[in-house]
Design a protein around this motif. Structure first.
Motif, PDB file in Angstrom:
ATOM      1  N   ASP A 144       0.813  -1.213   0.000  1.00  0.00           N
ATOM      2  CA  ASP A 144       0.000   0.000   0.000  1.00  0.00           C
ATOM      3  C   ASP A 144       0.849   1.265   0.000  1.00  0.00           C
ATOM      4  OD1 ASP A 144       1.005  -0.156   2.529  1.00  0.00           O
ATOM      5  OD2 ASP A 144      -0.907   0.034   3.580  1.00  0.00           O
ATOM      6  N   HIS A 145       2.137   1.153  -0.270  1.00  0.00           N
ATOM      7  CA  HIS A 145       3.001   2.333  -0.290  1.00  0.00           C
ATOM      8  C   HIS A 145       2.629   3.245  -1.466  1.00  0.00           C
ATOM      9  CE1 HIS A 145       6.594   0.983   2.417  1.00  0.00           C
ATOM     10  NE2 HIS A 145       5.415   0.814   2.981  1.00  0.00           N
ATOM     11  N   GLN A 146       2.631   4.541  -1.192  1.00  0.00           N
ATOM     12  CA  GLN A 146       2.299   5.548  -2.197  1.00  0.00           C
ATOM     13  C   GLN A 146       3.320   6.670  -2.122  1.00  0.00           C
ATOM     14  OE1 GLN A 146      -1.638   6.419  -0.709  1.00  0.00           O
ATOM     15  NE2 GLN A 146      -2.618   5.119  -2.231  1.00  0.00           N
ATOM     16  N   SER A 147       3.358   7.471  -3.157  1.00  0.00           N
ATOM     17  CA  SER A 147       4.288   8.594  -3.169  1.00  0.00           C
ATOM     18  C   SER A 147       3.857   9.634  -2.138  1.00  0.00           C
ATOM     19  CB  SER A 147       4.331   9.233  -4.557  1.00  0.00           C
ATOM     20  OG  SER A 147       3.127   9.927  -4.828  1.00  0.00           O
ATOM     21  N   LEU A 148       4.834  10.336  -1.584  1.00  0.00           N
ATOM     22  CA  LEU A 148       4.528  11.357  -0.583  1.00  0.00           C
ATOM     23  C   LEU A 148       3.672  12.470  -1.166  1.00  0.00           C
ATOM     24  CD1 LEU A 148       7.940  11.674   1.318  1.00  0.00           C
ATOM     25  CD2 LEU A 148       5.902  10.375   1.958  1.00  0.00           C
ATOM     26  N   LEU A 149       3.847  12.766  -2.440  1.00  0.00           N
ATOM     27  CA  LEU A 149       3.045  13.804  -3.088  1.00  0.00           C
ATOM     28  C   LEU A 149       1.575  13.394  -3.132  1.00  0.00           C
ATOM     29  CD1 LEU A 149       3.172  16.536  -4.488  1.00  0.00           C
ATOM     30  CD2 LEU A 149       3.500  15.348  -6.662  1.00  0.00           C
ATOM     31  N   LEU A 150       1.331  12.123  -3.417  1.00  0.00           N
ATOM     32  CA  LEU A 150      -0.043  11.640  -3.456  1.00  0.00           C
ATOM     33  C   LEU A 150      -0.667  11.660  -2.068  1.00  0.00           C
ATOM     34  CD1 LEU A 150      -2.326  10.386  -5.112  1.00  0.00           C
ATOM     35  CD2 LEU A 150      -1.321   8.137  -4.681  1.00  0.00           C
ATOM     36  N   VAL A 151       0.096  11.263  -1.049  1.00  0.00           N
ATOM     37  CA  VAL A 151      -0.411  11.297   0.320  1.00  0.00           C
ATOM     38  C   VAL A 151      -0.716  12.737   0.736  1.00  0.00           C
ATOM     39  CG1 VAL A 151       0.096  10.758   2.732  1.00  0.00           C
ATOM     40  CG2 VAL A 151       0.825   9.191   0.930  1.00  0.00           C
ATOM     41  N   ALA A 152       0.184  13.667   0.385  1.00  0.00           N
ATOM     42  CA  ALA A 152      -0.028  15.072   0.722  1.00  0.00           C
ATOM     43  C   ALA A 152      -1.289  15.607   0.049  1.00  0.00           C
ATOM     44  CB  ALA A 152       1.187  15.901   0.305  1.00  0.00           C
ATOM     45  N   GLY A 153      -1.525  15.186  -1.188  1.00  0.00           N
ATOM     46  CA  GLY A 153      -2.742  15.601  -1.878  1.00  0.00           C
ATOM     47  C   GLY A 153      -3.985  15.106  -1.177  1.00  0.00           C
ATOM     48  N   ASP A 154      -3.947  13.874  -0.670  1.00  0.00           N
ATOM     49  CA  ASP A 154      -5.099  13.339   0.056  1.00  0.00           C
ATOM     50  C   ASP A 154      -5.302  14.064   1.381  1.00  0.00           C
ATOM     51  OD1 ASP A 154      -5.705  11.538  -1.914  1.00  0.00           O
ATOM     52  OD2 ASP A 154      -4.695   9.840  -0.970  1.00  0.00           O
ATOM     53  N   VAL A 155      -4.204  14.392   2.067  1.00  0.00           N
ATOM     54  CA  VAL A 155      -4.312  15.139   3.322  1.00  0.00           C
ATOM     55  C   VAL A 155      -5.001  16.473   3.076  1.00  0.00           C
ATOM     56  CG1 VAL A 155      -2.988  16.342   5.109  1.00  0.00           C
ATOM     57  CG2 VAL A 155      -2.328  14.034   4.414  1.00  0.00           C
ATOM     58  N   TRP A 156      -4.586  17.151   2.032  1.00  0.00           N
ATOM     59  CA  TRP A 156      -5.188  18.455   1.722  1.00  0.00           C
ATOM     60  C   TRP A 156      -6.650  18.293   1.309  1.00  0.00           C
ATOM     61  CZ3 TRP A 156      -4.248  23.281   2.701  1.00  0.00           C
ATOM     62  CH2 TRP A 156      -4.934  24.270   1.997  1.00  0.00           C
ATOM     63  N   LYS A 157      -6.946  17.265   0.554  1.00  0.00           N
ATOM     64  CA  LYS A 157      -8.318  17.055   0.083  1.00  0.00           C
ATOM     65  C   LYS A 157      -9.276  16.817   1.243  1.00  0.00           C
ATOM     66  CE  LYS A 157      -9.150  13.102  -1.898  1.00  0.00           C
ATOM     67  NZ  LYS A 157      -9.176  12.013  -2.896  1.00  0.00           N
TER      68      LYS A 157
END
Length: 566
Positions: free
Chosen positions: A277-290
């Motif tokens: 389930d590892h994802q890029s930090l940019l994608l995780v940051a986008g989800d946090v903001w969303k």
């Protein structure tokens, strides 16, 4: 701080509202009416709005895999307690105690189905809203508490809190701990009552962690919150001692809760993580903001305003609350995954909403009296967009899996009266939850029909043929996720017609590879060849999004027919 030190205004607001501080001339009934009108009616409206938004999701889809899993486990646990039924110890390795929320959710589900279990989760989240208001009233006053309640209630992690999983219960118990921490503060409390509240707060947080292990991530923030609250009316040394006691109760209470709940076998799931389930930090940051961008902005503003306007102790508390929203995202960054991010964010949002509510009321206080009503009206209108947007996000979360209504009806009929093993591919938990055969957990087996064998492909046809020829599987259900969204004519039915199966063998292989089930096409052809199995059910297994477009899929159910009549 001694008893003669002035109490911060926010603490006084809760005890003596400005409307009746001089109210010796008002009757007790009149005073109660003022309290209800000025505080509880707005809070009731907020809770009603929160409940209405979440209730619109309760009946929107069949059970998610985790929902079905936990409610099914709870049903087995109740049977184990009442009738001594066997218990599947291998199922204890979930990310929370199998004996705290699951039996409670299963009992409610028995009375009212999946909807009742989801409404129970909704009740936990609404209760957390009430606790937020009560805690924030003590810290920042009633106006700020109402703002905090609105910000919390309209966030996406709270709206989607109607999932029938252990997360809403864990969030509620964590917020109960936070509320008890605030109640343990105040100069009017004698030492025994204060210690009792500290112990209760630590125990509530320990049970919250045992309910869902993901709650452990917020524990350091709650302990720091306790210290900063208690140092408002006590010396730093005394506040540190109480915070240490709070942490000690938590450290002892968590393993004790696991022992009492007989859940020590599953605690290893805290440290065991999948790397898939590892994802890029940019994608995780986008989800946090969303999921929490607005709350992050408002909370940080609130913390910054407090640093400019409050004394050192209160400024430290509110600035810390403003930063607490970042605790869960930091953990997600560490694990490099956005998996289950939105439901985990609820832990930090509850605390950060207090800082956000403080910031909103402080900014309003700087405005001239004539402009406040206009600003409040504009603020309400401005919240409409994030409310609608967050509801859409929550609706999307309730539709990230296929509607299983057709499959459940067909599978219930196919499985009725069977005695052999049952294989339901990736929907085993849903099938177990929705059918009486789920109580016979020992007949559900995927061991002999893995869809991703680890041995050479050349041996796969013989592997599946041997499993089918043994006649041990009474019902076999598999799922074809075509992801064809252009037209319903490509919904997957063409994959299951015997006269074209060979012609579309490459297409079946593509579907299997796309869905992470490379053995699916080989098993399909083996079932087509085997005269003991007949195809008894085929239907849609589609995922629908808010715009109406779909990702098409299909389920197929084969049933053992020893007579060989197809």
């Amino acid at each position: 701080m001694t008893a003669t030190t002035p109490v911060p205004a926010g603490l006084l607001d809760h005890a003596a509202p400005a409307d009746f501080t001089a109210g010796s001339r008002a009757s007790p009934a009149r005073r109660s009416e003022v309290i209800f009108t000025r505080a509880w009616r707005p809070l009731a409206a907020i809770c009603a709005l929160q409940a209405g938004l979440s209730l619109s999701l309760v009946w929107s889809n069949t059970a998610f895999g985790d929902e079905a899993w936990y409610l099914w486990l709870g049903r087995l646990a109740i049977g184990h307690w009442l009738h001594g039924a066997p218990w599947p110890t291998q199922e204890e390795h979930i990310s929370g105690s199998a004996f705290i929320y699951p039996p409670l959710g299963a009992a409610v589900s028995y009375l009212g189905g999946l909807a009742a279990a989801r409404i129970l989760s909704l009740a936990f989240m609404v209760a957390a809203t009430v606790l937020l208001y009560l805690a924030a009233s003590r810290l920042i006053g009633r106006s700020g508490a109402l703002c905090a309640a609105v910000i919390w209630a309209l966030s996406e992690p709270v709206m989607r809190g109607a999932f029938a999983t252990f997360d809403p219960m864990s969030v509620f118990l964590t917020t109960l701990s936070g509320y008890l921490v605030v109640q343990a503060g105040g100069v009017r409390l004698d030492r025994p009552k204060r210690l009792l509240l500290v112990l209760a707060a630590g125990l509530a947080l320990a049970i919250a962690n045992a309910t869902a292990y993901s709650g452990l991530v917020i524990d350091p923030a709650v302990i720091a919150f306790a210290f900063l609250v208690w140092q408002l009316d006590a010396s730093p040394l005394r506040a540190a001692r109480d915070a240490a006691l709070f942490g000690g109760v938590l450290a002892a209470g968590f393993p004790l809760a696991l022992i009492v709940a007989h859940s020590t076998a599953g605690v290893s799931s805290i440290f065991r993580r999948s790397h898939s389930d590892h994802q890029s930090l940019l994608l995780v940051a986008g989800d946090v903001w969303k999921f929490s961008g607005l709350v992050i902005v408002l909370a940080i503003i609130g913390g910054g305003v407090a640093l400019l306007n409050e004394d050192r102790r209160r400024a430290m508390l509110l600035a810390f609350l403003g930063c607490s929203i970042l605790v869960v995202p930091a953990a997600q960054f560490y694990f490099q995954t956005g998996w289950a991010l939105d439901k985990h964010l609820a832990y930090g949002i509850w605390f950060a909403a207090i800082a956000a509510g403080y910031g909103c009321t402080a900014l309003l206080g700087w405005l001239p009296g004539a402009g406040k009503r206009l600003v409040v009206a504009c603020g309400v209108l401005a919240l409409t967009f994030p409310a609608v947007s967050n509801w859409q996000l929550a609706w999307g979360q309730f539709h990230t899996w296929a509607d299983g209504s057709s499959f459940i009806a067909a599978f219930r009929q196919a499985a009725a009266g069977t005695n052999g093993l049952i294989f339901a591919s990736g929907q085993q938990h849903a099938a177990e939850y929705y059918t009486p055969q789920g109580d016979r957990w020992h007949v559900w087996s995927a061991a002999g029909l893995s869809l991703h064998p680890t041995f050479p492909r050349a041996s796969w046809p013989r592997y599946y043929a041997t499993a089918l020829n043994s006649g041990t599987y009474s019902v076999i259900a598999v799922f074809y996720h075509t992801t064809f969204s252009a037209t319903p004519s490509l919904s997957g039915n063409l994959l299951l017609k015997s006269h074209v199966a060979r012609r579309y063998q490459k297409l079946v292989a593509l579907v299997g590879s796309n869905s992470g089930q490379p053995g699916l096409p080989v098993l399909t052809l083996a079932l087509e060849k085997n005269k003991q199995y007949e195809l008894v059910g085929v239907g849609p297994f589609n995922i629908t999004n808010l715009s109406g477009s779909r990702d098409y899929g299909v389920y197929a159910i084969w049933k053992l027919n020893p007579a060989g009549k197809k």
